[in-house]
Design a protein around this motif. Structure first.
Motif, PDB file in Angstrom:
ATOM      1  N   HIS A   3      12.545  -2.011   1.169  1.00  0.00           N
ATOM      2  CA  HIS A   3      12.211  -1.335   0.166  1.00  0.00           C
ATOM      3  C   HIS A   3      12.695   0.220   0.065  1.00  0.00           C
ATOM      4  CE1 HIS A   3      10.754  -0.607  -4.285  1.00  0.00           C
ATOM      5  NE2 HIS A   3      10.072   0.501  -3.326  1.00  0.00           N
ATOM      6  N   VAL A   4      13.521   0.587  -0.687  1.00  0.00           N
ATOM      7  CA  VAL A   4      14.034   2.031  -0.622  1.00  0.00           C
ATOM      8  C   VAL A   4      13.609   2.559  -1.971  1.00  0.00           C
ATOM      9  CG1 VAL A   4      15.828   3.519  -0.349  1.00  0.00           C
ATOM     10  CG2 VAL A   4      15.879   1.544   1.068  1.00  0.00           C
ATOM     11  N   ALA A   5      12.619   3.709  -1.759  1.00  0.00           N
ATOM     12  CA  ALA A   5      12.281   4.251  -2.944  1.00  0.00           C
ATOM     13  C   ALA A   5      12.726   5.533  -3.484  1.00  0.00           C
ATOM     14  CB  ALA A   5      10.651   4.368  -3.047  1.00  0.00           C
ATOM     15  N   PHE A   6      12.576   6.031  -4.559  1.00  0.00           N
ATOM     16  CA  PHE A   6      13.054   7.512  -4.934  1.00  0.00           C
ATOM     17  C   PHE A   6      12.570   8.231  -3.876  1.00  0.00           C
ATOM     18  CE2 PHE A   6      12.499  11.622  -7.017  1.00  0.00           C
ATOM     19  CZ  PHE A   6      13.859  11.453  -7.789  1.00  0.00           C
ATOM     20  N   ALA A 345      24.860  -4.898 -10.574  1.00  0.00           N
ATOM     21  CA  ALA A 345      24.265  -5.253 -11.794  1.00  0.00           C
ATOM     22  C   ALA A 345      22.812  -5.552 -11.683  1.00  0.00           C
ATOM     23  CB  ALA A 345      25.067  -6.376 -12.557  1.00  0.00           C
ATOM     24  N   LYS A 346      22.406  -5.908 -10.655  1.00  0.00           N
ATOM     25  CA  LYS A 346      20.889  -6.382 -10.478  1.00  0.00           C
ATOM     26  C   LYS A 346      20.186  -5.143 -10.537  1.00  0.00           C
ATOM     27  CE  LYS A 346      21.942 -10.451  -7.694  1.00  0.00           C
ATOM     28  NZ  LYS A 346      21.812 -11.006  -6.304  1.00  0.00           N
ATOM     29  N   ILE A 347      20.692  -4.088 -10.196  1.00  0.00           N
ATOM     30  CA  ILE A 347      19.960  -2.704 -10.375  1.00  0.00           C
ATOM     31  C   ILE A 347      20.209  -1.805 -11.658  1.00  0.00           C
ATOM     32  CG2 ILE A 347      19.692  -2.817  -7.674  1.00  0.00           C
ATOM     33  CD1 ILE A 347      21.744  -0.430  -7.539  1.00  0.00           C
ATOM     34  N   GLY A 348      20.850  -2.387 -12.411  1.00  0.00           N
ATOM     35  CA  GLY A 348      21.092  -1.796 -13.813  1.00  0.00           C
ATOM     36  C   GLY A 348      22.368  -0.962 -14.015  1.00  0.00           C
ATOM     37  N   ILE A 349      23.336  -1.147 -13.041  1.00  0.00           N
ATOM     38  CA  ILE A 349      24.694  -0.480 -12.871  1.00  0.00           C
ATOM     39  C   ILE A 349      25.803  -1.261 -13.078  1.00  0.00           C
ATOM     40  CG2 ILE A 349      26.324   1.013 -11.353  1.00  0.00           C
ATOM     41  CD1 ILE A 349      23.602   2.575 -12.519  1.00  0.00           C
ATOM     42  N   ASP A 350      26.734  -1.124 -14.219  1.00  0.00           N
ATOM     43  CA  ASP A 350      27.771  -1.792 -14.613  1.00  0.00           C
ATOM     44  C   ASP A 350      29.124  -1.392 -13.763  1.00  0.00           C
ATOM     45  OD1 ASP A 350      29.234  -3.513 -16.568  1.00  0.00           O
ATOM     46  OD2 ASP A 350      30.088  -1.553 -16.937  1.00  0.00           O
ATOM     47  N   VAL A 351      29.654  -2.348 -13.057  1.00  0.00           N
ATOM     48  CA  VAL A 351      30.893  -2.304 -12.378  1.00  0.00           C
ATOM     49  C   VAL A 351      31.963  -3.186 -12.800  1.00  0.00           C
ATOM     50  CG1 VAL A 351      32.099  -2.080  -9.991  1.00  0.00           C
ATOM     51  CG2 VAL A 351      29.624  -1.381 -10.464  1.00  0.00           C
ATOM     52  N   SER A 352      32.939  -2.595 -13.396  1.00  0.00           N
ATOM     53  CA  SER A 352      34.072  -3.703 -13.883  1.00  0.00           C
ATOM     54  C   SER A 352      35.175  -3.529 -12.911  1.00  0.00           C
ATOM     55  CB  SER A 352      34.499  -3.287 -15.276  1.00  0.00           C
ATOM     56  OG  SER A 352      35.118  -1.901 -15.419  1.00  0.00           O
ATOM     57  N   GLY A 367      16.770   0.046 -10.360  1.00  0.00           N
ATOM     58  CA  GLY A 367      16.303  -0.525  -9.457  1.00  0.00           C
ATOM     59  C   GLY A 367      16.037  -1.843  -9.622  1.00  0.00           C
ATOM     60  N   GLY A 368      15.224  -2.817  -8.418  1.00  0.00           N
ATOM     61  CA  GLY A 368      15.232  -4.094  -8.559  1.00  0.00           C
ATOM     62  C   GLY A 368      15.548  -4.613  -7.297  1.00  0.00           C
ATOM     63  N   ARG A 369      16.044  -5.965  -7.122  1.00  0.00           N
ATOM     64  CA  ARG A 369      15.913  -6.577  -5.814  1.00  0.00           C
ATOM     65  C   ARG A 369      17.688  -7.007  -5.809  1.00  0.00           C
ATOM     66  NH1 ARG A 369      12.372 -11.562  -3.647  1.00  0.00           N
ATOM     67  NH2 ARG A 369      11.180  -9.700  -3.615  1.00  0.00           N
ATOM     68  N   ALA A 370      18.061  -6.617  -4.617  1.00  0.00           N
ATOM     69  CA  ALA A 370      19.567  -6.832  -4.615  1.00  0.00           C
ATOM     70  C   ALA A 370      19.971  -7.365  -3.275  1.00  0.00           C
ATOM     71  CB  ALA A 370      20.428  -5.549  -4.802  1.00  0.00           C
ATOM     72  N   LEU A 387      17.367   5.405  -3.304  1.00  0.00           N
ATOM     73  CA  LEU A 387      16.953   6.907  -2.996  1.00  0.00           C
ATOM     74  C   LEU A 387      16.745   7.766  -4.569  1.00  0.00           C
ATOM     75  CD1 LEU A 387      18.824   8.055  -0.179  1.00  0.00           C
ATOM     76  CD2 LEU A 387      16.362   7.544  -0.141  1.00  0.00           C
ATOM     77  N   SER A 388      17.698   7.154  -5.730  1.00  0.00           N
ATOM     78  CA  SER A 388      17.636   7.797  -6.799  1.00  0.00           C
ATOM     79  C   SER A 388      17.443   6.949  -7.917  1.00  0.00           C
ATOM     80  CB  SER A 388      19.126   8.391  -7.102  1.00  0.00           C
ATOM     81  OG  SER A 388      19.301   9.238  -8.169  1.00  0.00           O
ATOM     82  N   SER A 389      16.632   5.901  -7.582  1.00  0.00           N
ATOM     83  CA  SER A 389      16.078   4.905  -8.562  1.00  0.00           C
ATOM     84  C   SER A 389      15.054   5.110  -9.027  1.00  0.00           C
ATOM     85  CB  SER A 389      16.427   3.231  -7.856  1.00  0.00           C
ATOM     86  OG  SER A 389      15.503   3.353  -6.782  1.00  0.00           O
TER      87      SER A 389
END
Length: 420
Positions: A3-6, A345-352, A367-370, A387-389
């Motif tokens: 687990h990597v936190a802010f 996508a699982k941590i809330g970032i859209d990549v197309s 954040g979340g599990r990836a 680190l920035s989540s």
């Protein structure tokens, strides 16, 4: 799982040794008659497979200097053992580079692979090895690869559009063949890695030449490599993850980096500056500090290993960043472009993804599990994003970083990363 936190980072870390240069030096040392000392050798999984391979083939590998902080490994070349099978693990460089090196001997020998490497292309080696006097057999175009006969030299053409690793193997092997050789190359990618190989050949006393565009290579046969000492420089590919971590979470200084290096991932410096980070370069170190992040455009066509950490960098700033040159990522450890898209996508970032271009919409990382998908570059990129989540990121399969940077999570924690 980790687990990597802010976190807020502040501190200094040493760049790990270059695994690419370590493996090239191991191959050249194997072909020497005397003992070579490889200084600042990488001890990662990929380098370990290279050292075990040459030991299986008859070299003496001395690890006695590897455990006292010096990372010194001795290699004494010797008469090939006649081993019929060697294991390259998941190292594409090990497989493609050592195939022509082992073809210098009568064989046959089978180069086996593990994990995703068993699905990566190897058929580009078959015809050139036949042209040069040896034989190669793949398994439906993929590993395992069996080489036999003897690499005698001559003329051939090589497709460099998928990987330059096989070309690097030919450049290391052909100066020791019985005849002079000429290689024509089409569609070369990763030019800098080929230049690194040429530097290694010359460091061991070999002579070869090329045109400025690296489309024609010529070398005399019947040369002999000279044993000695070879210094491995710091690894820009691995250091890029630490520098991006500094850009998104504080201030990080990385020592042991040569700003004049031929390593293509030195281009991370340009990407960081374009993204708004503060970057200070000294003769043997780089400082990267968080500033005002902004969206950026960058081409990873010549440095595809940077894509995951640059995607993390893009995710931490507002706006949409464009990363071009992603078409080569399909042949990496995890179909890397698609893997980044799914896991981010699982941590809330859209990549197309569209025809070799990735668009990353940055902003708030939830954040979340990836899942690292067994890809060391993706594991390090997810850590940088964590680190920035807001919620932190649980990384499945973090142990895969041992492929290139076994101490990554330890070093990140020493810099202030909250890792559990």
């Amino acid at each position: 799982m980790k687990h990597v936190a802010f976190s807020r980072l502040e501190g200094t870390a040493a760049a790990p040794p270059s695994k690419s240069l370590t493996q090239r030096a191991a191959a050249a040392a194997f072909l020497c008659r005397g003992e070579t000392k490889i200084l600042n050798a990488s001890l990662c999984d990929d380098a370990g497979h290279a050292f075990r391979l040459i030991a299986d083939m008859g070299a003496t590998v001395d690890y006695s200097g590897a455990g006292r902080g010096e990372k010194r490994i001795g290699v004494r070349g010797g008469k090939p053992s006649g081993a019929s099978r060697v294991n390259c693990g998941e190292s594409g460089l090990c497989l493609r580079m050592f195939a022509p090196v082992l073809a210098l001997f009568s064989g046959p020998v089978t180069l086996e692979a593990e994990g995703s490497l068993r699905l990566r292309p190897a058929d580009m080696m078959e015809k050139p090895l036949v042209d040069l006097g040896a034989r190669a057999r793949t398994t439906c175009g993929c590993p395992p690869v069996t080489v036999s006969g003897t690499l005698r030299g001559g003329r051939t053409e090589v497709d460099g559009s998928v990987s330059s690793q096989f070309l690097s193997g030919l450049l290391l092997a052909l100066p020791l063949a019985e005849r002079d050789s000429e290689i024509a190359v089409r569609g070369l990618k990763s030019r800098a890695y080929v230049e690194m190989t040429m530097d290694v050949v010359r460091a061991f006393g070999g002579v070869l030449e090329s045109d400025p565009e690296l489309t024609i290579f010529r070398m005399a046969g019947r040369q002999a490599y000279q044993a000695g000492a070879f210094q491995v420089e710091g690894d820009w590919s691995a250091a890029a993850a630490l520098l991006v971590a500094g850009a998104v979470a504080g201030r990080v200084e990385v020592t042991g980096l040569d700003p004049r290096s031929r390593q293509p991932d030195r281009a991370v410096l340009a990407a960081l500056e374009t993204a708004g980070a503060f970057v200070q370069v000294s003769p043997d170190r780089v400082v990267c500090q968080k500033s005002a992040p902004r969206p950026f455009e960058f081409d990873v066509g010549e440095c595809p290993d940077l894509f995951p950490v640059l995607a993390a960098l893009a995710a931490c700033g507002e706006g949409t960043s464009l990363i071009q040159g992603t078409e080569r990522l399909r042949h990496k450890e995890s179909a890397r472009d698609r893997s980044v898209q799914r896991e981010f996508a699982k941590i809330g970032i859209d990549v197309s993804l569209d025809e070799g271009v990735a668009r990353i919409r940055g902003g708030r990382i939830r954040g979340g599990r990836a899942d690292s998908r067994g890809d060391h570059r993706i594991a390090m990129a997810l850590a940088a994003a964590g680190l920035s989540s807001a919620e932190g990121i649980d990384i499945i399969g973090p142990e895969c970083v041992s492929k290139s940077y076994p101490g990554f999570f330890r070093d990140l924690a020493r810099l202030g990363g909250k890792i559990s």
